[in-house]
Structures are given as structure tokens and as C-alpha cells.
Design an enzyme around this catalytic site. Structure first.
Site, PDB file in Angstrom:
ATOM      1  N   ASN A  97       0.875  -1.179   0.000  1.00 31.91           N
ATOM      2  CA  ASN A  97       0.000   0.000   0.000  1.00 31.91           C
ATOM      3  C   ASN A  97       0.906   1.220   0.000  1.00 31.91           C
ATOM      4  O   ASN A  97       1.471   1.576   1.034  1.00 31.91           O
ATOM      5  CB  ASN A  97      -0.907  -0.023   1.241  1.00 31.91           C
ATOM      6  CG  ASN A  97      -1.742   1.246   1.339  1.00 31.91           C
ATOM      7  OD1 ASN A  97      -1.790   2.049   0.410  1.00 31.91           O
ATOM      8  ND2 ASN A  97      -2.400   1.432   2.476  1.00 31.91           N
ATOM      9  N   TRP A  98       1.042   1.825  -1.154  1.00 35.35           N
ATOM     10  CA  TRP A  98       1.967   2.964  -1.269  1.00 35.35           C
ATOM     11  C   TRP A  98       1.399   4.249  -0.686  1.00 35.35           C
ATOM     12  O   TRP A  98       2.102   5.254  -0.603  1.00 35.35           O
ATOM     13  CB  TRP A  98       2.329   3.188  -2.748  1.00 35.35           C
ATOM     14  CG  TRP A  98       3.312   2.194  -3.282  1.00 35.35           C
ATOM     15  CD1 TRP A  98       4.026   1.265  -2.566  1.00 35.35           C
ATOM     16  CD2 TRP A  98       3.714   2.050  -4.650  1.00 35.35           C
ATOM     17  NE1 TRP A  98       4.834   0.545  -3.407  1.00 35.35           N
ATOM     18  CE2 TRP A  98       4.667   1.007  -4.689  1.00 35.35           C
ATOM     19  CE3 TRP A  98       3.358   2.689  -5.840  1.00 35.35           C
ATOM     20  CZ2 TRP A  98       5.277   0.605  -5.888  1.00 35.35           C
ATOM     21  CZ3 TRP A  98       3.967   2.280  -7.021  1.00 35.35           C
ATOM     22  CH2 TRP A  98       4.915   1.249  -7.037  1.00 35.35           C
ATOM     23  N   LYS A  99       0.125   4.253  -0.343  1.00 37.13           N
ATOM     24  CA  LYS A  99      -0.513   5.466   0.201  1.00 37.13           C
ATOM     25  C   LYS A  99      -0.257   6.623  -0.773  1.00 37.13           C
ATOM     26  O   LYS A  99      -0.250   6.410  -1.978  1.00 37.13           O
ATOM     27  CB  LYS A  99      -0.024   5.728   1.627  1.00 37.13           C
ATOM     28  CG  LYS A  99      -0.154   4.465   2.502  1.00 37.13           C
ATOM     29  CD  LYS A  99       0.068   4.687   3.962  1.00 37.13           C
ATOM     30  CE  LYS A  99      -0.110   3.360   4.690  1.00 37.13           C
ATOM     31  NZ  LYS A  99      -0.026   3.478   6.148  1.00 37.13           N
ATOM     32  N   HIS A 113      -9.491   1.437   5.196  1.00 36.83           N
ATOM     33  CA  HIS A 113      -8.195   1.670   5.828  1.00 36.83           C
ATOM     34  C   HIS A 113      -8.365   2.669   6.975  1.00 36.83           C
ATOM     35  O   HIS A 113      -9.174   3.594   6.884  1.00 36.83           O
ATOM     36  CB  HIS A 113      -7.189   2.207   4.791  1.00 36.83           C
ATOM     37  CG  HIS A 113      -5.786   2.171   5.305  1.00 36.83           C
ATOM     38  ND1 HIS A 113      -5.304   3.122   6.160  1.00 36.83           N
ATOM     39  CD2 HIS A 113      -4.781   1.272   5.127  1.00 36.83           C
ATOM     40  CE1 HIS A 113      -4.049   2.823   6.473  1.00 36.83           C
ATOM     41  NE2 HIS A 113      -3.713   1.697   5.852  1.00 36.83           N
ATOM     42  N   GLU A 173      -6.699   5.098   7.831  1.00 40.39           N
ATOM     43  CA  GLU A 173      -6.516   6.511   7.445  1.00 40.39           C
ATOM     44  C   GLU A 173      -7.778   7.062   6.783  1.00 40.39           C
ATOM     45  O   GLU A 173      -8.111   8.239   6.943  1.00 40.39           O
ATOM     46  CB  GLU A 173      -5.283   6.629   6.529  1.00 40.39           C
ATOM     47  CG  GLU A 173      -3.994   6.424   7.330  1.00 40.39           C
ATOM     48  CD  GLU A 173      -2.854   5.764   6.567  1.00 40.39           C
ATOM     49  OE1 GLU A 173      -2.852   5.788   5.329  1.00 40.39           O
ATOM     50  OE2 GLU A 173      -1.951   5.227   7.241  1.00 40.39           O
ATOM     51  N   GLU A 215      -5.251  -4.468  10.790  1.00 39.68           N
ATOM     52  CA  GLU A 215      -4.176  -3.490  10.972  1.00 39.68           C
ATOM     53  C   GLU A 215      -4.427  -2.706  12.262  1.00 39.68           C
ATOM     54  O   GLU A 215      -5.223  -1.763  12.266  1.00 39.68           O
ATOM     55  CB  GLU A 215      -4.160  -2.494   9.809  1.00 39.68           C
ATOM     56  CG  GLU A 215      -3.908  -3.121   8.453  1.00 39.68           C
ATOM     57  CD  GLU A 215      -3.351  -2.099   7.457  1.00 39.68           C
ATOM     58  OE1 GLU A 215      -2.270  -2.353   6.930  1.00 39.68           O
ATOM     59  OE2 GLU A 215      -3.985  -1.056   7.240  1.00 39.68           O
ATOM     60  N   GLY A 246       2.753   2.613  10.703  1.00 41.94           N
ATOM     61  CA  GLY A 246       3.720   3.690  10.495  1.00 41.94           C
ATOM     62  C   GLY A 246       4.466   4.101  11.756  1.00 41.94           C
ATOM     63  O   GLY A 246       5.138   5.126  11.785  1.00 41.94           O
ATOM     64  N   SER A 294       3.644  -1.855  10.399  1.00 40.41           N
ATOM     65  CA  SER A 294       5.090  -1.948  10.597  1.00 40.41           C
ATOM     66  C   SER A 294       5.669  -3.329  10.272  1.00 40.41           C
ATOM     67  O   SER A 294       6.573  -3.810  10.956  1.00 40.41           O
ATOM     68  CB  SER A 294       5.468  -1.524  12.024  1.00 40.41           C
ATOM     69  OG  SER A 294       5.134  -0.161  12.233  1.00 40.41           O
ATOM     70  N   GLY A 308       3.018  -0.863   4.272  1.00 42.84           N
ATOM     71  CA  GLY A 308       3.133   0.540   3.887  1.00 42.84           C
ATOM     72  C   GLY A 308       4.588   0.897   3.632  1.00 42.84           C
ATOM     73  O   GLY A 308       5.164   0.599   2.586  1.00 42.84           O
ATOM     74  N   GLY A 309       5.212   1.533   4.619  1.00 42.30           N
ATOM     75  CA  GLY A 309       6.556   2.095   4.469  1.00 42.30           C
ATOM     76  C   GLY A 309       7.585   1.149   3.865  1.00 42.30           C
ATOM     77  O   GLY A 309       8.360   1.539   2.983  1.00 42.30           O
TER      78      GLY A 309
HETATM   79  P1  13P Z   1       3.217   0.611   7.633  1.00 46.69           P
HETATM   80  O1  13P Z   1       3.698  -0.712   7.064  1.00 46.69           O
HETATM   81  O2  13P Z   1       3.964   1.780   7.135  1.00 46.69           O
HETATM   82  O3  13P Z   1       3.109   0.533   9.129  1.00 46.69           O
HETATM   83  O4  13P Z   1       1.723   0.808   7.082  1.00 46.69           O
HETATM   84  C1  13P Z   1       0.800  -0.210   7.231  1.00 46.69           C
HETATM   85  C2  13P Z   1      -0.430   0.140   6.465  1.00 46.69           C
HETATM   86  O5  13P Z   1      -1.169   1.032   6.827  1.00 46.69           O
HETATM   87  C3  13P Z   1      -0.697  -0.625   5.249  1.00 46.69           C
HETATM   88  O6  13P Z   1      -1.990  -0.389   4.783  1.00 46.69           O
END
Ligand code: 13P
Length: 262
Positions: free
Chosen positions: A10-12, A104, A106, A176, A182, A222, A243-244
Site C-alpha cells: 500500500n503505497w498510500k 483503511h 486513514e 491493521e 507507520g 510496521s 506501507g513504508g
Molecule cells: P506501515 O507498514 O507503514 O506501518 O503501514 C501499514 C499500512 O497502513 C498498510 O496499509
């Protein structure tokens, strides 16, 4: 039950078309010749979907590259019309999009998406054969307040409301925990396994044991190359939503490699 693990990036709000191109070229060259026993998915921003689709199409046409599926990060619950800034499921299908991330944390916390809105989006996606990656998870305050199970129960019950067993066969759930997203703080494998087993038991309550044993539940929050193996060894964890650590081709690949034990 043999569930194929699914590793999704998930590149956001990262990587426009040119950075998408850089990533995909590097990732495909690292992947070459390797066939991991899992599904690999990339969810770029909307504006990079066309570039991603083009790159993956020419890669698979040219050689036997590991298939990579495309996901969107959101969709509208409406078909078309006066919804400035929104993108419909039919538009997404034009870019060979297979999956859509919905619910999600967010989207829930920053954009105020309710369980009802997420449920409407789930239905709209499934109508068009777009497979939802349905995200749920508790905040730290909720966990510390002893509300983990009630929060997950509400999110699952309301988010999946009126969906059929057939719909569930097309759905992936992503657990999640909000406090792990993050932050660099990962749930322990025991915390993650317990939550996944609970979510699976909720699906069993609503849809029966067979559907529950088939549905894939990803862990997100994470996930890194150095914790992927331990998390993925848990019996109810069927992949990761990353994500990251999925912004770099090498670390995404290492998560897949360590997570599948290849
Ligand atoms: P991180 O891997 O950066 O913690 O993000 C997780 C996420 O929100 C994937 O959708």
C-alpha cells in the site's frame, strides 16, 4: 485449509507515474526467475494505475514474470455523477485493477469514513468483480480499554453487512492495529495471531466455518523484512499489507521472501 498468502504494497500517497516506473523496473528485475508461493499486489495512487498496468502488461507479455496484481487504494460507493474528486469502480476496472483497499484506518480517521460508507463501497466493488481488501483494527486506547473484541466485532459486522458467502469468497480481510501503522511498533506475533483468530471466529459466526477457513486475513502495521517470517508463521495470518517497507523494491521483496520462507 490451504490459503495462498497475499503480500500487498500500500503505497498510500507516494509514487507518481515516474517513481512507479522506477520501482517496477527494479522490482521485476529482482523478481526474475523466482516464483514465490503467494500473490503479490501493488496499490499505487490512482494517478499511477495506468503506468503500473502498462509496465506489468509488457513485462508479463515479454517473459514469464511473477504475476503482480493491481489494487486501488479507495473507490466511490457511487456509479457516476456529481462527486468531485471521486473515482468509480468501473473506471478502476479499465486499469486491470483486481483489488481495492477499503476501510483503511486513514480513510476512517482522516476522511471520516463510517462502517456504513465502507459497507456501501464493499457492495459497489463486489458488484463489479473488484475484490475488496477490507481493513479493520483498533486504536491503542481501544485496546488498552479492553475494547479490542467489541471494536473488531462492530467493524466486521457492519462492514460486511448483507454480503453473501459468495462475496466473502472474493474478499480479503486486513487486520491493521492502528497503533502499529507507520509507528515502527509491530504487534507481537501472539497479539496478531489472537486478533486474527478472533476475526476468523467472527466470520465463522456470520458465514459458517467453511467460509471462515477459506478467507485470507492479512496483517498490517510496521511489517518489515526482519519481522515478516515470525508474523507469517502464525496459523491465522495469511500475508501482509505493507506501507513504508514496500516503498523500496528490495525490502518489499525481502518481506515476501522471508514471509513465504523461500
Ligand atoms: P506501515 O507498514 O507503514 O506501518 O503501514 C501499514 C499500512 O497502513 C498498510 O496499509
Amino acid at each position: 485449509m490451504n490459503r495462498k498468502p497475499i503480500f500487498a504494497a500500500n503505497w498510500k500517497m507516494n509514487k507518481g507515474p515516474s517513481q512507479t516506473e522506477d520501482f517496477v523496473k527494479s522490482f521485476l528485475s529482482k523478481l526474475q526467475g523466482q516464483d514465490f508461493p503467494c500473490e503479490i499486489v501493488i496499490a499505487p495512487p490512482f494517478v499511477s494505475l495506468a503506468k503500473l498496468a502498462d509496465l506489468l502488461h509488457s513485462a508479463t507479455a515479454g517473459q514469464n514474470a511473477h504475476a503482480i496484481q493491481i489494487a486501488a487504494q479507495n473507490c466511490s460507493e457511487h456509479d457516476s455523477g456529481a462527486y468531485t474528486g471521486e473515482v468509480s469502480v468501473l473506471m478502476l476496472r479499465e486499469f486491470f485493477t483486481h483489488y481495492v483497499i477499503l476501510g483503511h484506518s486513514e480513510r476512517r480517521s482522516i476522511y471520516g469514513e463510517t462502517d456504513a460508507v465502507i459497507n456501501a463501497k464493499m457492495k459497489k466493488a463486489l458488484e463489479t468483480n473488484l475484490k475488496p481488501i477490507f481493513c479493520i483494527g483498533e486504536t491503542l486506547a481501544e485496546r488498552e480499554g479492553g475494547k479490542l473484541e467489541s471494536v473488531l466485532r462492530t467493524q466486521v459486522t457492519e462492514g460486511l453487512k448483507d454480503l453473501t458467502e459468495k462475496d466473502l469468497a472474493e474478499t480479503v480481510i486486513a487486520y491493521e492495529p492502528v497503533w502499529a501503522i507507520g509507528t515502527g511498533v509491530t504487534a507481537t506475533s501472539q497479539q496478531a495471531q489472537d486478533a486474527h483468530a478472533f476475526v476468523r471466529s467472527l466470520v465463522a459466526e456470520l458465514y459458517g466455518a467453511d467460509t471462515a477457513s477459506r478467507i485470507r486475513i492479512q496483517y498490517g502495521g510496521s511489517v518489515k523484512p526482519n519481522n515478516a517470517a515470525e508474523l507469517m508463521a502464525c496459523p491465522d495470518i495469511d500475508g501482509a499489507l505493507i506501507g513504508g517497507a514496500a516503498l523500496e523494491p528490495q525490502s518489499f521483496l525481502e518481506i515476501i521472501r522471508n514471509g513465504t520462507g523461500e
